[in-house]
Design a protein around this motif. Structure first.
Motif, short mmCIF file in Angstrom:
data_model
loop_
_atom_site.label_atom_id
_atom_site.label_comp_id
_atom_site.label_asym_id
_atom_site.label_seq_id
_atom_site.Cartn_x
_atom_site.Cartn_y
_atom_site.Cartn_z
N ALA A 257 0.84 -1.21 0.00
CA ALA A 257 0.00 0.00 0.00
C ALA A 257 0.87 1.26 0.00
O ALA A 257 0.52 2.27 -0.62
N ASP A 258 2.00 1.18 0.66
CA ASP A 258 2.91 2.34 0.72
C ASP A 258 3.56 2.65 -0.62
O ASP A 258 4.07 3.77 -0.81
N VAL A 259 3.62 1.69 -1.52
CA VAL A 259 4.33 1.91 -2.78
C VAL A 259 3.37 1.91 -3.97
O VAL A 259 3.75 1.54 -5.08
N GLY A 260 2.14 2.32 -3.74
CA GLY A 260 1.22 2.51 -4.86
C GLY A 260 0.12 1.48 -4.97
O GLY A 260 -0.70 1.54 -5.90
N GLY A 261 0.07 0.53 -4.06
CA GLY A 261 -1.02 -0.44 -4.06
C GLY A 261 -2.27 0.14 -3.42
O GLY A 261 -2.21 1.13 -2.70
N ARG A 262 -3.40 -0.50 -3.68
CA ARG A 262 -4.66 -0.09 -3.06
C ARG A 262 -5.23 -1.32 -2.35
O ARG A 262 -5.42 -2.37 -2.96
N ILE A 263 -5.46 -1.17 -1.06
CA ILE A 263 -5.99 -2.30 -0.28
C ILE A 263 -7.45 -2.55 -0.69
O ILE A 263 -8.28 -1.64 -0.65
N LEU A 264 -7.73 -3.78 -1.09
CA LEU A 264 -9.11 -4.17 -1.36
C LEU A 264 -9.76 -4.74 -0.10
O LEU A 264 -10.92 -4.50 0.19
N ARG A 265 -8.99 -5.55 0.61
CA ARG A 265 -9.49 -6.21 1.81
C ARG A 265 -8.35 -6.29 2.82
O ARG A 265 -7.30 -6.87 2.51
N LYS A 266 -8.56 -5.74 3.99
CA LYS A 266 -7.56 -5.89 5.05
C LYS A 266 -7.45 -7.36 5.43
O LYS A 266 -8.41 -8.13 5.28
N ALA A 267 -6.32 -7.73 5.95
CA ALA A 267 -6.09 -9.14 6.26
C ALA A 267 -7.06 -9.63 7.34
O ALA A 267 -7.27 -8.98 8.36
N ASP A 268 -7.65 -10.78 7.08
CA ASP A 268 -8.47 -11.47 8.07
C ASP A 268 -8.50 -12.94 7.72
O ASP A 268 -7.86 -13.38 6.76
N ALA A 269 -9.23 -13.71 8.52
CA ALA A 269 -9.25 -15.16 8.35
C ALA A 269 -10.47 -15.55 7.52
O ALA A 269 -11.60 -15.31 7.93
N PRO A 270 -10.27 -16.13 6.36
CA PRO A 270 -11.41 -16.55 5.53
C PRO A 270 -12.03 -17.84 6.07
O PRO A 270 -11.38 -18.57 6.83
N PRO A 271 -13.25 -18.13 5.66
CA PRO A 271 -13.92 -19.35 6.15
C PRO A 271 -13.15 -20.62 5.80
O PRO A 271 -13.22 -21.61 6.54
N HIS A 272 -12.42 -20.61 4.69
CA HIS A 272 -11.70 -21.81 4.27
C HIS A 272 -10.35 -21.96 4.97
O HIS A 272 -9.58 -22.85 4.64
N GLY A 273 -10.03 -21.10 5.92
CA GLY A 273 -8.81 -21.27 6.71
C GLY A 273 -7.69 -20.35 6.29
O GLY A 273 -7.75 -19.70 5.24
N GLY A 274 -6.68 -20.27 7.12
CA GLY A 274 -5.54 -19.42 6.84
C GLY A 274 -5.82 -17.97 7.20
O GLY A 274 -6.67 -17.66 8.05
N PHE A 275 -5.12 -17.07 6.51
CA PHE A 275 -5.17 -15.64 6.82
C PHE A 275 -4.76 -14.92 5.55
O PHE A 275 -3.78 -15.30 4.90
N ARG A 276 -5.51 -13.88 5.16
CA ARG A 276 -5.18 -13.23 3.89
C ARG A 276 -5.83 -11.86 3.78
O ARG A 276 -6.83 -11.55 4.40
N GLY A 277 -5.22 -11.05 2.91
CA GLY A 277 -5.80 -9.80 2.49
C GLY A 277 -5.53 -9.60 1.02
O GLY A 277 -4.78 -10.37 0.41
N TYR A 278 -6.18 -8.58 0.43
CA TYR A 278 -6.02 -8.32 -1.00
C TYR A 278 -5.57 -6.88 -1.22
O TYR A 278 -6.06 -5.96 -0.57
N VAL A 279 -4.69 -6.70 -2.18
CA VAL A 279 -4.21 -5.39 -2.57
C VAL A 279 -4.07 -5.38 -4.09
O VAL A 279 -3.77 -6.41 -4.69
N THR A 280 -4.30 -4.23 -4.71
CA THR A 280 -4.05 -4.16 -6.15
C THR A 280 -2.65 -3.60 -6.41
O THR A 280 -2.10 -2.89 -5.57
N ASP A 281 -2.14 -3.91 -7.57
CA ASP A 281 -0.95 -3.19 -8.04
C ASP A 281 -1.42 -1.85 -8.62
O ASP A 281 -2.64 -1.56 -8.63
N PRO A 282 -0.52 -0.98 -9.07
CA PRO A 282 -0.96 0.35 -9.53
C PRO A 282 -1.88 0.30 -10.74
O PRO A 282 -2.56 1.29 -11.04
N ASP A 283 -1.93 -0.83 -11.44
CA ASP A 283 -2.81 -0.97 -12.59
C ASP A 283 -4.11 -1.69 -12.28
O ASP A 283 -4.88 -2.01 -13.18
N GLY A 284 -4.34 -1.97 -11.01
CA GLY A 284 -5.62 -2.57 -10.61
C GLY A 284 -5.64 -4.08 -10.56
O GLY A 284 -6.67 -4.68 -10.26
N HIS A 285 -4.52 -4.74 -10.85
CA HIS A 285 -4.48 -6.20 -10.78
C HIS A 285 -4.42 -6.63 -9.31
O HIS A 285 -3.61 -6.12 -8.54
N ALA A 286 -5.27 -7.56 -8.96
CA ALA A 286 -5.42 -7.94 -7.55
C ALA A 286 -4.40 -9.00 -7.13
O ALA A 286 -4.22 -10.01 -7.82
#
Lengths: 140, 140
Positions: free
Chosen positions: A90-119
């Protein structure tokens, strides 16, 4: 046929901006670059970031001919690292889509885009084996 | 940080249709499947095909929030195989974007979409080493 993906090519609009994001955010170094594309040698495949008008011309599609929802994932080795990598991206031009949390299927994750919107999903999944070369094996 | 991509997840609208395309077209077998997702173990990473509303919810984006131009590539071992694979994929629900020809940067390639519009480049590139596990090494 071999279950093999050789390249993922992302269309980008500003090569310098994109390289800064991948270098400063992920710490990745291109194996080849010129004034329109950068290639990164990944774990048994290649990531390409190519000016989107060049990629669209190569694909024979209009630039507005967009694909559906998709995401790439990069796995890290702890929950704390998920949070740290998302923050750095996020500090270098990414945009957070989803802050990190625990999904129902297990583990831990968040989503960020690159500067062109790729997730990118930044994920911790203790069940998945990742070897020293970065080769990832599916497991549940 | 490891230059590693763990997963490529493609949003799909019809899981049965998608599985038919990947099974009949590429000959790929899922390593895991349920009623909303199929995972394929690839060359050191995983390909996921997930119902797009589920993926969009996981990504925290609207389904209409689409990324920019991108393509995946699968490399084969001859020009004739490029043509044959494109034809087979078109026969099982793919749409040809570009018939196979020789790009300015060398090799031989064409583009086809999967049934959900995701673009696959089928390519022959004699400079790139692909080992028996499908691990791909960049070269020029």
């Amino acid at each position: 046929m071999q279950q093999q993906i050789s390249v993922i090519t992302l269309g980008i609009s500003d090569l310098a901006r994109s390289k800064t994001f991948y270098r400063e955010g992920f710490g990745w170094k291109p194996v080849f670059e010129n004034d329109e594309i950068a290639f990164y040698q990944m774990n048994g495949l290649v990531l390409g970031t190519w000016l989107q008008n060049k990629l669209a011309a190569d694909m024979n599609v209009s630039e507005s001919g967009r694909p559906g929802t998709f995401a790439l994932a990069h796995n890290v080795s702890s929950q704390a690292e998920v949070t740290a990598v998302l923050a750095r991206l996020a500090d270098v031009g990414g945009r957070i889509l989803r802050k990190a949390d625990a999904p129902p299927h297990g583990g831990f994750r968040g989503y960020v885009t690159d500067p062109d919107g790729h997730a990118w999903e930044i994920a911790f999944n203790p069940a998945w084996k990742i070897d020293e070369r970065g080769l990832v094996t599916f497991a549940i």
